[in-house]
Motif scaffolding. Sequence first.
Motif, PDB file in Angstrom:
ATOM      1  N   PRO A 150      57.629 -15.464  16.725  1.00 57.48           N
ATOM      2  CA  PRO A 150      56.791 -14.355  16.264  1.00 57.48           C
ATOM      3  C   PRO A 150      55.354 -14.792  15.962  1.00 57.48           C
ATOM      4  N   GLY A 151      55.176 -16.055  15.531  1.00 57.63           N
ATOM      5  CA  GLY A 151      53.814 -16.528  15.277  1.00 57.63           C
ATOM      6  C   GLY A 151      52.970 -16.560  16.535  1.00 57.63           C
ATOM      7  N   HIS A 152      53.585 -16.914  17.664  1.00 59.80           N
ATOM      8  CA  HIS A 152      52.860 -16.928  18.931  1.00 59.80           C
ATOM      9  C   HIS A 152      52.463 -15.505  19.338  1.00 59.80           C
ATOM     10  N   ALA A 153      53.378 -14.553  19.156  1.00 61.21           N
ATOM     11  CA  ALA A 153      53.071 -13.165  19.505  1.00 61.21           C
ATOM     12  C   ALA A 153      51.937 -12.616  18.632  1.00 61.21           C
ATOM     13  N   LEU A 154      52.015 -12.927  17.314  1.00 62.39           N
ATOM     14  CA  LEU A 154      50.960 -12.453  16.411  1.00 62.39           C
ATOM     15  C   LEU A 154      49.622 -13.095  16.757  1.00 62.39           C
ATOM     16  N   ALA A 155      49.611 -14.384  17.079  1.00 66.63           N
ATOM     17  CA  ALA A 155      48.358 -15.061  17.424  1.00 66.63           C
ATOM     18  C   ALA A 155      47.755 -14.489  18.703  1.00 66.63           C
ATOM     19  N   ALA A 156      48.610 -14.201  19.703  1.00 65.29           N
ATOM     20  CA  ALA A 156      48.102 -13.608  20.942  1.00 65.29           C
ATOM     21  C   ALA A 156      47.473 -12.243  20.664  1.00 65.29           C
ATOM     22  N   PHE A 157      48.151 -11.454  19.805  1.00 62.68           N
ATOM     23  CA  PHE A 157      47.574 -10.144  19.464  1.00 62.68           C
ATOM     24  C   PHE A 157      46.239 -10.279  18.742  1.00 62.68           C
ATOM     25  N   LYS A 158      46.139 -11.189  17.796  1.00 62.15           N
ATOM     26  CA  LYS A 158      44.897 -11.347  17.034  1.00 62.15           C
ATOM     27  C   LYS A 158      43.745 -11.806  17.918  1.00 62.15           C
ATOM     28  N   ARG A 159      44.029 -12.704  18.871  1.00 59.13           N
ATOM     29  CA  ARG A 159      42.958 -13.165  19.757  1.00 59.13           C
ATOM     30  C   ARG A 159      42.444 -12.038  20.648  1.00 59.13           C
ATOM     31  N   ALA A 160      43.336 -11.121  21.017  1.00 57.44           N
ATOM     32  CA  ALA A 160      42.927 -10.031  21.910  1.00 57.44           C
ATOM     33  C   ALA A 160      42.408  -8.807  21.157  1.00 57.44           C
ATOM     34  N   ALA A 161      42.613  -8.745  19.831  1.00 58.68           N
ATOM     35  CA  ALA A 161      42.293  -7.526  19.079  1.00 58.68           C
ATOM     36  C   ALA A 161      40.821  -7.155  19.178  1.00 58.68           C
ATOM     37  N   SER A 162      39.941  -8.161  19.082  1.00 58.11           N
ATOM     38  CA  SER A 162      38.511  -7.847  19.102  1.00 58.11           C
ATOM     39  C   SER A 162      38.061  -7.290  20.452  1.00 58.11           C
ATOM     40  N   TYR A 163      38.738  -7.674  21.531  1.00 59.11           N
ATOM     41  CA  TYR A 163      38.375  -7.171  22.859  1.00 59.11           C
ATOM     42  C   TYR A 163      39.012  -5.825  23.156  1.00 59.11           C
ATOM     43  N   LEU A 164      40.004  -5.424  22.345  1.00 52.47           N
ATOM     44  CA  LEU A 164      40.640  -4.115  22.498  1.00 52.47           C
ATOM     45  C   LEU A 164      40.103  -3.097  21.505  1.00 52.47           C
ATOM     46  N   ASP A 165      39.079  -3.489  20.732  1.00 49.00           N
ATOM     47  CA  ASP A 165      38.479  -2.605  19.714  1.00 49.00           C
ATOM     48  C   ASP A 165      39.519  -2.143  18.687  1.00 49.00           C
ATOM     49  N   VAL A 166      40.434  -3.033  18.329  1.00 49.29           N
ATOM     50  CA  VAL A 166      41.411  -2.722  17.285  1.00 49.29           C
ATOM     51  C   VAL A 166      40.725  -2.889  15.936  1.00 49.29           C
ATOM     52  N   PRO A 167      40.757  -1.870  15.076  1.00 48.51           N
ATOM     53  CA  PRO A 167      40.096  -2.001  13.767  1.00 48.51           C
ATOM     54  C   PRO A 167      40.673  -3.155  12.953  1.00 48.51           C
ATOM     55  N   ALA A 168      39.828  -3.729  12.115  1.00 48.24           N
ATOM     56  CA  ALA A 168      40.239  -4.889  11.317  1.00 48.24           C
ATOM     57  C   ALA A 168      41.395  -4.546  10.383  1.00 48.24           C
ATOM     58  N   ARG A 169      41.413  -3.342   9.836  1.00 45.15           N
ATOM     59  CA  ARG A 169      42.494  -2.987   8.908  1.00 45.15           C
ATOM     60  C   ARG A 169      43.822  -2.832   9.636  1.00 45.15           C
ATOM     61  N   VAL A 170      43.776  -2.409  10.906  1.00 42.42           N
ATOM     62  CA  VAL A 170      45.023  -2.340  11.673  1.00 42.42           C
ATOM     63  C   VAL A 170      45.550  -3.755  11.917  1.00 42.42           C
ATOM     64  N   VAL A 171      44.641  -4.693  12.219  1.00 42.34           N
ATOM     65  CA  VAL A 171      45.048  -6.090  12.391  1.00 42.34           C
ATOM     66  C   VAL A 171      45.659  -6.617  11.098  1.00 42.34           C
ATOM     67  N   GLN A 172      45.041  -6.261   9.965  1.00 46.44           N
ATOM     68  CA  GLN A 172      45.573  -6.693   8.670  1.00 46.44           C
ATOM     69  C   GLN A 172      46.961  -6.087   8.430  1.00 46.44           C
ATOM     70  N   LEU A 173      47.157  -4.831   8.825  1.00 43.34           N
ATOM     71  CA  LEU A 173      48.462  -4.187   8.673  1.00 43.34           C
ATOM     72  C   LEU A 173      49.521  -4.897   9.513  1.00 43.34           C
ATOM     73  N   ILE A 174      49.225  -5.181  10.777  1.00 42.29           N
ATOM     74  CA  ILE A 174      50.183  -5.860  11.651  1.00 42.29           C
ATOM     75  C   ILE A 174      50.527  -7.234  11.091  1.00 42.29           C
ATOM     76  N   ASP A 175      49.509  -7.934  10.593  1.00 41.17           N
ATOM     77  CA  ASP A 175      49.742  -9.248  10.001  1.00 41.17           C
ATOM     78  C   ASP A 175      50.693  -9.142   8.813  1.00 41.17           C
ATOM     79  N   ALA A 176      50.515  -8.097   7.979  1.00 38.54           N
ATOM     80  CA  ALA A 176      51.398  -7.915   6.830  1.00 38.54           C
ATOM     81  C   ALA A 176      52.823  -7.565   7.272  1.00 38.54           C
ATOM     82  N   LEU A 177      52.963  -6.772   8.310  1.00 38.59           N
ATOM     83  CA  LEU A 177      54.296  -6.397   8.786  1.00 38.59           C
ATOM     84  C   LEU A 177      55.054  -7.609   9.322  1.00 38.59           C
ATOM     85  N   PHE A 178      54.322  -8.551   9.964  1.00 42.40           N
ATOM     86  CA  PHE A 178      54.985  -9.731  10.497  1.00 42.40           C
ATOM     87  C   PHE A 178      55.551 -10.628   9.390  1.00 42.40           C
TER      88      PHE A 178
END
Length: 461
Positions: free
Chosen positions: A37-65
Amino acid sequence: MTYAFRPGAGFRRFDAAAAQAEELARAFCGLPQGAGPGHALAAFKRAASYLDVPARVVQLIDALFAWTQPEDWRSSQTPIVWPRNDKLARKLGLKVRQVQNLLDRAVALRLVSHRDSPSGHRGGARAADGSIKWAYGIVLSPIGTRMAEFAGIAKRGAEEDEAIDSLKRRLTAARRRTATLAQAALDHEIPDSCAADELALAQVAARQMRGVRDMALLTSCVDEIEGRSRALEARLASALHVANSQAVSRESTNITSTDAADCVLSTTTTELQTAKAATSNGLEKASSRLGGALDPQEPTAVEDDLEKHGVDPDFIQAVATGLCGAREIGRRGWSEIVRLAEELASRHRIHRHAWQEANRLMGQRGAAAAIIATLQKYQAGDVDRPGAYLRGMSERASKGELNLGRTFHGLKDVSRSSAMTTLREGGDPLPFGALTRSAMRRQLVLSGKLSRSEADYRSKV
């Protein structure tokens, strides 16, 4: 009585984004071999800025993991977490309604899905080996399904970042090169070089390209500014070559063999010496206030230093334009400089004794130049008391330590630096339309279709 039929009232909204998120969740077949799961979360975080994912959504996903375990990401399992919204709100420092909005946003971005219980509440249980026995809540499978997609997006984004950084470094280098060329045009007083317009255009381009990620637009802008910088460099090189050729031609024309019959040696005085030495008990001094010629006395060390560094009346007027004003110094020469120095000394309350002492130690020309240099520094705020500063210059002259020629060249550099600073940091940046109109007027003048006076008039209208 008529009743409104609303079968979906009170239930979760289902739309196209929710359908896609559920489809991605059903397509999950476990993470690749050796990935967790750490690899999946890291891949998502690296791509989040290029997908225009808001920072709070990234924070939410991180908390759910934080509630998931490696066993949940096997091929036979479904990664589900079931924290309540109030618990998520406390963990994220938000309100419950904000958490609900973030979850809706995560579904719209196809990052999570939902598995609802019959009662609509979240919950679950784990077996002794840590696997999920049953669960209702937030499904994280879409992130696992899109792990390869996230890795590709992050890789392409990093490559694009590197290319954009390279282009912006080229743009910065072109802007700095244009500034250097504009400084050279100012130093060598090259007319019609368009250096000021080119520098302003380069600065506007550098400002407008901040934050731009459009590769085509950024590339075309960099190519344009680099091309204009090279063209400006070629124009300046040609103008400097012509100026140097003219200077060499003038020097070769002025050099005459001393054996020539018409050769007359020049002297440092304003009057030619007679063939026989003229002797007298004393020289009658003509006051500079009467507009007469300067005393035909031997030049002092300070005056020799001025002549050595090429500091003549025209040089002084160019450096101290504000002090000289509209006087005809170029035509009258040193006599006008001395008269001006006397007036300025009186106006700034420099004691007559300080002026006379400077005349005795530096000569009339040296004293006049010292007065103007002192007052030029006084206006710039570098000197507090002009009279005391002039006495200090006289003391250094008595010791042979006064380099007044270097002082004037330093003042010249300061004036040019001030002009360049004004050009670079002037008030508001020029609009692109104003730069275009200025360039068009200059092109018309160079082609002969518009007179210079008419161009000046249009620039003021």
